[in-house]
Design a protein around this motif. Structure first.
Motif, PDB file in Angstrom:
ATOM      1  N   ARG A   1       0.841  -1.207   0.000  1.00  0.00           N
ATOM      2  CA  ARG A   1       0.000   0.000   0.000  1.00  0.00           C
ATOM      3  C   ARG A   1       0.877   1.258   0.000  1.00  0.00           C
ATOM      4  O   ARG A   1       0.567   2.239  -0.659  1.00  0.00           O
ATOM      5  CB  ARG A   1      -0.956   0.004   1.187  1.00  0.00           C
ATOM      6  CG  ARG A   1      -2.142  -0.923   0.983  1.00  0.00           C
ATOM      7  CD  ARG A   1      -3.187  -0.715   2.080  1.00  0.00           C
ATOM      8  NE  ARG A   1      -4.345  -1.524   1.840  1.00  0.00           N
ATOM      9  CZ  ARG A   1      -5.342  -1.218   1.007  1.00  0.00           C
ATOM     10  NH1 ARG A   1      -5.313  -0.108   0.325  1.00  0.00           N
ATOM     11  NH2 ARG A   1      -6.363  -2.023   0.856  1.00  0.00           N
ATOM     12  N   SER A   2       1.996   1.200   0.709  1.00  0.00           N
ATOM     13  CA  SER A   2       2.929   2.320   0.719  1.00  0.00           C
ATOM     14  C   SER A   2       3.538   2.520  -0.667  1.00  0.00           C
ATOM     15  O   SER A   2       3.657   3.651  -1.157  1.00  0.00           O
ATOM     16  CB  SER A   2       4.020   2.056   1.762  1.00  0.00           C
ATOM     17  OG  SER A   2       4.986   3.068   1.726  1.00  0.00           O
TER      18      SER A   2
ATOM     19  N   ALA B   1       1.194   6.981  -6.915  1.00  0.00           N
ATOM     20  CA  ALA B   1       0.252   8.092  -7.101  1.00  0.00           C
ATOM     21  C   ALA B   1       0.855   9.427  -6.678  1.00  0.00           C
ATOM     22  O   ALA B   1       0.754  10.428  -7.396  1.00  0.00           O
ATOM     23  CB  ALA B   1      -1.034   7.817  -6.318  1.00  0.00           C
ATOM     24  N   GLU B   2       1.510   9.444  -5.519  1.00  0.00           N
ATOM     25  CA  GLU B   2       2.048  10.696  -4.977  1.00  0.00           C
ATOM     26  C   GLU B   2       3.174  11.246  -5.845  1.00  0.00           C
ATOM     27  O   GLU B   2       3.222  12.441  -6.148  1.00  0.00           O
ATOM     28  CB  GLU B   2       2.524  10.457  -3.538  1.00  0.00           C
ATOM     29  CG  GLU B   2       2.915  11.709  -2.783  1.00  0.00           C
ATOM     30  CD  GLU B   2       4.354  12.124  -3.044  1.00  0.00           C
ATOM     31  OE1 GLU B   2       4.601  13.340  -3.071  1.00  0.00           O
ATOM     32  OE2 GLU B   2       5.212  11.249  -3.240  1.00  0.00           O
ATOM     33  N   SER B   3       4.096  10.386  -6.264  1.00  0.00           N
ATOM     34  CA  SER B   3       5.225  10.872  -7.066  1.00  0.00           C
ATOM     35  C   SER B   3       4.755  11.325  -8.447  1.00  0.00           C
ATOM     36  O   SER B   3       5.285  12.305  -8.993  1.00  0.00           O
ATOM     37  CB  SER B   3       6.335   9.823  -7.163  1.00  0.00           C
ATOM     38  OG  SER B   3       5.878   8.634  -7.750  1.00  0.00           O
ATOM     39  N   HIS B   4       3.752  10.661  -9.008  1.00  0.00           N
ATOM     40  CA  HIS B   4       3.206  11.098 -10.294  1.00  0.00           C
ATOM     41  C   HIS B   4       2.665  12.520 -10.176  1.00  0.00           C
ATOM     42  O   HIS B   4       2.969  13.387 -10.992  1.00  0.00           O
ATOM     43  CB  HIS B   4       2.113  10.147 -10.769  1.00  0.00           C
ATOM     44  CG  HIS B   4       1.490  10.536 -12.066  1.00  0.00           C
ATOM     45  ND1 HIS B   4       0.449  11.445 -12.152  1.00  0.00           N
ATOM     46  CD2 HIS B   4       1.787  10.175 -13.343  1.00  0.00           C
ATOM     47  CE1 HIS B   4       0.124  11.610 -13.415  1.00  0.00           C
ATOM     48  NE2 HIS B   4       0.912  10.859 -14.156  1.00  0.00           N
ATOM     49  N   GLU B   5       1.858  12.759  -9.148  1.00  0.00           N
ATOM     50  CA  GLU B   5       1.269  14.083  -9.000  1.00  0.00           C
ATOM     51  C   GLU B   5       2.333  15.144  -8.703  1.00  0.00           C
ATOM     52  O   GLU B   5       2.297  16.243  -9.252  1.00  0.00           O
ATOM     53  CB  GLU B   5       0.210  14.081  -7.900  1.00  0.00           C
ATOM     54  CG  GLU B   5      -0.512  15.406  -7.809  1.00  0.00           C
ATOM     55  CD  GLU B   5      -1.774  15.353  -6.974  1.00  0.00           C
ATOM     56  OE1 GLU B   5      -2.481  16.373  -6.946  1.00  0.00           O
ATOM     57  OE2 GLU B   5      -2.063  14.304  -6.363  1.00  0.00           O
ATOM     58  N   ARG B   6       3.301  14.800  -7.860  1.00  0.00           N
ATOM     59  CA  ARG B   6       4.348  15.765  -7.514  1.00  0.00           C
ATOM     60  C   ARG B   6       5.189  16.125  -8.736  1.00  0.00           C
ATOM     61  O   ARG B   6       5.534  17.285  -8.949  1.00  0.00           O
ATOM     62  CB  ARG B   6       5.235  15.205  -6.405  1.00  0.00           C
ATOM     63  CG  ARG B   6       6.291  16.177  -5.913  1.00  0.00           C
ATOM     64  CD  ARG B   6       7.014  15.740  -4.648  1.00  0.00           C
ATOM     65  NE  ARG B   6       6.935  14.347  -4.279  1.00  0.00           N
ATOM     66  CZ  ARG B   6       7.756  13.396  -4.735  1.00  0.00           C
ATOM     67  NH1 ARG B   6       8.710  13.685  -5.580  1.00  0.00           N
ATOM     68  NH2 ARG B   6       7.608  12.155  -4.321  1.00  0.00           N
TER      69      ARG B   6
ATOM     70  N   LEU C   1       9.843   6.865  -9.259  1.00  0.00           N
ATOM     71  CA  LEU C   1       9.166   6.729  -7.975  1.00  0.00           C
ATOM     72  C   LEU C   1      10.125   7.281  -6.922  1.00  0.00           C
ATOM     73  O   LEU C   1      11.051   6.595  -6.493  1.00  0.00           O
ATOM     74  CB  LEU C   1       8.815   5.265  -7.705  1.00  0.00           C
ATOM     75  CG  LEU C   1       7.890   4.629  -8.739  1.00  0.00           C
ATOM     76  CD1 LEU C   1       7.673   3.158  -8.427  1.00  0.00           C
ATOM     77  CD2 LEU C   1       6.581   5.380  -8.831  1.00  0.00           C
ATOM     78  N   ILE C   2       9.915   8.545  -6.582  1.00  0.00           N
ATOM     79  CA  ILE C   2      10.814   9.259  -5.682  1.00  0.00           C
ATOM     80  C   ILE C   2      10.065   9.585  -4.395  1.00  0.00           C
ATOM     81  O   ILE C   2       9.002  10.210  -4.443  1.00  0.00           O
ATOM     82  CB  ILE C   2      11.320  10.565  -6.328  1.00  0.00           C
ATOM     83  CG1 ILE C   2      11.994  10.266  -7.663  1.00  0.00           C
ATOM     84  CG2 ILE C   2      12.264  11.295  -5.391  1.00  0.00           C
ATOM     85  CD1 ILE C   2      12.358  11.510  -8.449  1.00  0.00           C
ATOM     86  N   ASP C   3      10.634   9.174  -3.253  1.00  0.00           N
ATOM     87  CA  ASP C   3       9.971   9.460  -1.983  1.00  0.00           C
ATOM     88  C   ASP C   3      10.297  10.878  -1.506  1.00  0.00           C
ATOM     89  O   ASP C   3      11.050  11.617  -2.150  1.00  0.00           O
ATOM     90  CB  ASP C   3      10.304   8.398  -0.936  1.00  0.00           C
ATOM     91  CG  ASP C   3      11.755   8.392  -0.489  1.00  0.00           C
ATOM     92  OD1 ASP C   3      12.468   9.413  -0.651  1.00  0.00           O
ATOM     93  OD2 ASP C   3      12.180   7.348   0.051  1.00  0.00           O
ATOM     94  N   ALA C   4       9.737  11.252  -0.365  1.00  0.00           N
ATOM     95  CA  ALA C   4       9.893  12.611   0.162  1.00  0.00           C
ATOM     96  C   ALA C   4      11.342  12.948   0.500  1.00  0.00           C
ATOM     97  O   ALA C   4      11.720  14.120   0.522  1.00  0.00           O
ATOM     98  CB  ALA C   4       9.013  12.786   1.407  1.00  0.00           C
ATOM     99  N   GLN C   5      12.172  11.939   0.734  1.00  0.00           N
ATOM    100  CA  GLN C   5      13.585  12.170   1.031  1.00  0.00           C
ATOM    101  C   GLN C   5      14.452  12.188  -0.231  1.00  0.00           C
ATOM    102  O   GLN C   5      15.658  12.349  -0.153  1.00  0.00           O
ATOM    103  CB  GLN C   5      14.120  11.093   1.991  1.00  0.00           C
ATOM    104  CG  GLN C   5      13.553  11.183   3.399  1.00  0.00           C
ATOM    105  CD  GLN C   5      12.090  10.755   3.480  1.00  0.00           C
ATOM    106  OE1 GLN C   5      11.688   9.768   2.879  1.00  0.00           O
ATOM    107  NE2 GLN C   5      11.294  11.508   4.212  1.00  0.00           N
TER     108      GLN C   5
END
Length: 158
Positions: free
Chosen positions: A15-16, A22-27, A135-139
């Motif tokens: 799920r993460s 989804a989050e990285s696409h939008e960012r 796919l890039i996380d917040a860090q």
């Protein structure tokens, strides 16, 4: 008949990972893949467009393909998530695919990709105007790459 979200995509780790798609696409693109507060796992799984993602292995393997991807690639979730992503392209076009992945690595995403893919059943199709992103996380760590498309042309058999 609609296929429910497979059990493999309901674990906290998965799920993460799906949330990161989804989050990285939008960012990166400024465009959402999933509605604001919808469950990304359910939304990505049932999206009418193909959405796929692979990890960062030396020979990256798909870890996600939604219902539309399984239909388009004529395969099962078990087979798709065991397949190196390079095998989704014809052998002669794998060099072109690698150049694409290198461009995504440099720029974060592209939204103008076209290329020929091949299904598990041997059916060839040309995808058009695909978006491919890291796919890039917040860090800032890269966890793989993903792609989405909803335009393709079936090609005649050789």
């Amino acid at each position: 008949m609609t296929m429910p979200l497979p059990q493999r995509f309901t674990t906290p780790d998965m799920r993460s990972r799906l949330g990161l798609i989804a989050e990285s696409h939008e960012r990166l693109t400024g465009r959402p893949l999933a509605p604001g507060n919808a469950d990304p796992a359910e939304t990505l799984w049932s999206a009418p467009r193909v959405i796929v993602a692979h990890g960062v292995q030396a020979d990256p393997v798909f870890f996600f393909g939604n219902r539309a991807a399984l239909d388009r690639f004529e395969t099962t979730i078990d087979a798709f998530t065991a397949m190196p992503s390079r095998l989704s392209a014809e052998a002669l076009l794998r060099e072109e695919r690698q150049a694409l992945l290198d461009r995504v690595t440099r720029n974060g995403f592209i939204d103008d990709y076209s290329g020929i893919r091949i299904s598990a059943g041997g059916r060839r199709f040309r995808i058009e105007q695909a978006t491919v992103w890291n796919l890039i996380d917040a860090q800032g760590a890269i966890h793989g790459q993903a792609a989405t498309f909803d335009r393709w042309i079936d090609l005649p058999a050789d």
